[in-house]
Write an enzyme that holds these catalytic residues in place. Structure first.
Site, PDB file in Angstrom:
ATOM      1  N   ASN A  44       0.816  -1.227   0.000  1.00 54.36           N
ATOM      2  CA  ASN A  44       0.000   0.000   0.000  1.00 54.36           C
ATOM      3  C   ASN A  44       0.843   1.269   0.000  1.00 54.36           C
ATOM      4  O   ASN A  44       0.337   2.367   0.184  1.00 54.36           O
ATOM      5  CB  ASN A  44      -0.949   0.006   1.203  1.00 54.36           C
ATOM      6  CG  ASN A  44      -0.198   0.143   2.513  1.00 54.36           C
ATOM      7  OD1 ASN A  44       1.033   0.044   2.531  1.00 54.36           O
ATOM      8  ND2 ASN A  44      -0.909   0.379   3.593  1.00 54.36           N
ATOM      9  N   ARG A 103       9.586  26.439  -2.080  1.00 57.58           N
ATOM     10  CA  ARG A 103       8.913  27.531  -2.788  1.00 57.58           C
ATOM     11  C   ARG A 103       7.640  27.989  -2.072  1.00 57.58           C
ATOM     12  O   ARG A 103       7.121  29.052  -2.346  1.00 57.58           O
ATOM     13  CB  ARG A 103       8.593  27.111  -4.228  1.00 57.58           C
ATOM     14  CG  ARG A 103       9.808  27.177  -5.134  1.00 57.58           C
ATOM     15  CD  ARG A 103       9.531  26.630  -6.511  1.00 57.58           C
ATOM     16  NE  ARG A 103       9.381  25.182  -6.496  1.00 57.58           N
ATOM     17  CZ  ARG A 103       9.230  24.441  -7.583  1.00 57.58           C
ATOM     18  NH1 ARG A 103       9.171  25.012  -8.771  1.00 57.58           N
ATOM     19  NH2 ARG A 103       9.118  23.122  -7.507  1.00 57.58           N
ATOM     20  N   GLN A 104       7.148  27.143  -1.155  1.00 57.07           N
ATOM     21  CA  GLN A 104       5.960  27.557  -0.387  1.00 57.07           C
ATOM     22  C   GLN A 104       6.427  28.100   0.960  1.00 57.07           C
ATOM     23  O   GLN A 104       6.236  27.494   2.005  1.00 57.07           O
ATOM     24  CB  GLN A 104       5.015  26.361  -0.218  1.00 57.07           C
ATOM     25  CG  GLN A 104       4.425  25.912  -1.549  1.00 57.07           C
ATOM     26  CD  GLN A 104       3.414  24.791  -1.392  1.00 57.07           C
ATOM     27  OE1 GLN A 104       2.664  24.740  -0.431  1.00 57.07           O
ATOM     28  NE2 GLN A 104       3.398  23.881  -2.356  1.00 57.07           N
ATOM     29  N   HIS A 137      15.508  28.177  -1.310  1.00 56.40           N
ATOM     30  CA  HIS A 137      14.831  29.105  -2.221  1.00 56.40           C
ATOM     31  C   HIS A 137      14.873  30.526  -1.663  1.00 56.40           C
ATOM     32  O   HIS A 137      15.087  31.483  -2.412  1.00 56.40           O
ATOM     33  CB  HIS A 137      13.396  28.634  -2.422  1.00 56.40           C
ATOM     34  CG  HIS A 137      12.622  29.458  -3.388  1.00 56.40           C
ATOM     35  ND1 HIS A 137      13.028  29.647  -4.695  1.00 56.40           N
ATOM     36  CD2 HIS A 137      11.491  30.174  -3.230  1.00 56.40           C
ATOM     37  CE1 HIS A 137      12.153  30.447  -5.295  1.00 56.40           C
ATOM     38  NE2 HIS A 137      11.229  30.776  -4.436  1.00 56.40           N
ATOM     39  N   LYS A 201       9.391  39.166 -14.734  1.00 53.94           N
ATOM     40  CA  LYS A 201       8.579  37.953 -14.910  1.00 53.94           C
ATOM     41  C   LYS A 201       7.262  38.105 -14.164  1.00 53.94           C
ATOM     42  O   LYS A 201       7.232  38.622 -13.058  1.00 53.94           O
ATOM     43  CB  LYS A 201       9.379  36.769 -14.347  1.00 53.94           C
ATOM     44  CG  LYS A 201       8.661  35.450 -14.218  1.00 53.94           C
ATOM     45  CD  LYS A 201       9.606  34.355 -13.688  1.00 53.94           C
ATOM     46  CE  LYS A 201       9.210  33.884 -12.312  1.00 53.94           C
ATOM     47  NZ  LYS A 201       9.968  32.710 -11.825  1.00 53.94           N
ATOM     48  N   ASP A 233      12.702  23.761 -12.669  1.00 51.24           N
ATOM     49  CA  ASP A 233      11.707  22.699 -12.507  1.00 51.24           C
ATOM     50  C   ASP A 233      11.259  22.262 -13.910  1.00 51.24           C
ATOM     51  O   ASP A 233      11.863  21.385 -14.519  1.00 51.24           O
ATOM     52  CB  ASP A 233      10.564  23.222 -11.632  1.00 51.24           C
ATOM     53  CG  ASP A 233       9.602  22.132 -11.211  1.00 51.24           C
ATOM     54  OD1 ASP A 233       9.735  21.004 -11.708  1.00 51.24           O
ATOM     55  OD2 ASP A 233       8.695  22.394 -10.391  1.00 51.24           O
ATOM     56  N   THR A 234      10.238  22.901 -14.452  1.00 48.69           N
ATOM     57  CA  THR A 234       9.810  22.529 -15.806  1.00 48.69           C
ATOM     58  C   THR A 234      10.616  23.250 -16.883  1.00 48.69           C
ATOM     59  O   THR A 234      10.458  22.968 -18.067  1.00 48.69           O
ATOM     60  CB  THR A 234       8.328  22.879 -16.020  1.00 48.69           C
ATOM     61  OG1 THR A 234       8.190  24.318 -15.930  1.00 48.69           O
ATOM     62  CG2 THR A 234       7.438  22.219 -14.991  1.00 48.69           C
ATOM     63  N   THR A 237      10.522  29.075 -16.696  1.00 46.44           N
ATOM     64  CA  THR A 237      11.117  30.361 -16.316  1.00 46.44           C
ATOM     65  C   THR A 237      12.388  30.620 -17.112  1.00 46.44           C
ATOM     66  O   THR A 237      12.572  31.703 -17.697  1.00 46.44           O
ATOM     67  CB  THR A 237      11.465  30.343 -14.802  1.00 46.44           C
ATOM     68  OG1 THR A 237      10.262  30.135 -14.072  1.00 46.44           O
ATOM     69  CG2 THR A 237      12.128  31.634 -14.356  1.00 46.44           C
TER      70      THR A 237
END
Ligand code: R5P
Length: 325
Positions: A44, A103-104, A137, A201, A233-234, A237
């Site tokens: 699980n 980032r949070q 960050h 940005k 990240d992706t 930016t």
């Protein structure tokens, strides 16, 4: 009969399953072995960990990076720390080269969490005494943890690489957003006072990883631009920033980042964005299928090993940066 009350401290290294190559490299630098352990998942998804040697009285360093799936690796870290605490380790240091949820770090709007703080609280509750991490960050995340945080920086290695391969004569340091200008200033200092620019940005607060690079502020025409960021990240930016830099007449663009998160479609974006080279570190594992021709990966193992040594020997971590004790 004579009793000694002061047990000898014993450095022990432990590795989560997320990035064993980094732990092995750190162990080699320190000339110690990673402590053998069992770690497995139940059907699980629950995680089980058991160390194969006594950890009693040890100065324990748990090396764990948090790539995808990040929540699983956070949980594994907490479980390892719990096992160490219950096994009577004397001190437990979480070595988190990439601090998850960084980032949070604040509420942008009402009814949002501050997840970076929650991570610090979870680590503390599990039994972590101190943290070693690389390029948070934002610096203030150090204050979220109630205990010592050794905040290391990859800039020394990254800037040295840039200096060796591109010199400093025609360099312009570029921050991909206004928030990173302060870090950019340190880069500019490290590159003989190079000029700076930044990209204006904007982001959509309702869509993750959705940004718009609007325009360059500063003079970049004909310059070799060193575009810096704490993480990719992706790649949205950074690829957006390269585009506006090229439109503003920049010469070569070199991308330098600490954390290569490289979530899809980062590899595609980075390899086709027009940058001459992408320099990242190994704070996160970058598997073969995510690598591309003009990617260079620098190892943080020597810096992490030096930091662990200084902490273990009650030396000075600050001295690793500025030569002062
Ligand atoms: C943002 O403030 C960060 O420093 C990075 O620029 C951002 O998180 C990178 O994300 P992506 O590569 O998905 O644009």
């Amino acid at each position: 009969m004579t009793w000694t009350t002061e047990a000898q401290k014993n450095l022990m290294l432990f590795s989560g399953r997320a990035h064993p190559d980094l732990a092995t490299a750190v162990a080699a630098e320190l000339n110690v072995s990673v402590t053998p352990q069992q770690a497995r998942d139940f059907a699980n998804g629950e995680i089980f960990v058991r160390f194969e040697e006594s950890v009693r009285g040890s100065d324990a360093f748990v090396i764990q990076s948090c790539p995808f799936p990040v929540n699983e690796w956070i949980m594994e870290t907490l479980i390892m720390v719990d096992a160490l605490k219950r096994g009577s380790a004397k001190r437990i240091t979480a070595v988190l080269p990439f601090y998850p949820y960084a980032r949070q770090d604040k509420k942008h709007r009402g009814r949002e969490p501050i997840s970076a703080r929650l991570i610090a609280d979870l680590l503390k509750t599990a039994g972590v005494d101190r943290i070693i991490t690389v390029d948070l960050h934002t610096d203030q995340i150090q204050g979220f943890f109630d205990g010592p945080v050794d905040h290391m920086h990859a800039q020394g290695q990254l800037a040295e690489y840039v200096r060796e391969h591109y010199g400093t004569d025609n360099i312009c340091v570029v921050s991909p957003d206004a928030g990173r200008v302060k870090v950019g200033e340190k880069w500019a200092d490290a590159l003989d006072g190079a000029p700076m620019a930044f990209v204006h940005k904007t982001r959509d607060p309702d869509v993750a990883n959705q940004i718009v690079a609007n325009r360059v502020v500063g003079e970049v025409a004909g310059k070799t631009c060193v575009l810096i960021d704490d993480m990719i990240d992706t790649g949205g930016t950074i690829a957006g920033a390269v585009k506006v830099l090229k439109e503003a007449g920049a010469g070569d663009v070199i991308i330098a980042t600490t954390h290569g998160v490289f979530s899809d479609p980062a590899t595609e974006r980075l390899s086709s964005c027009g940058a001459r080279e992408v320099i990242a570190t190994d704070t996160l594992p970058i598997p073969a299928e995510k690598r591309f021709e003009n990617l260079t990966v620098l190892s943080m193992a020597p810096l992490l090993a030096q930091t662990i040594r200084e902490v273990f020997e009650n030396g000075s971590v600050t001295s690793l940066f500025d030569g002062n004790a």
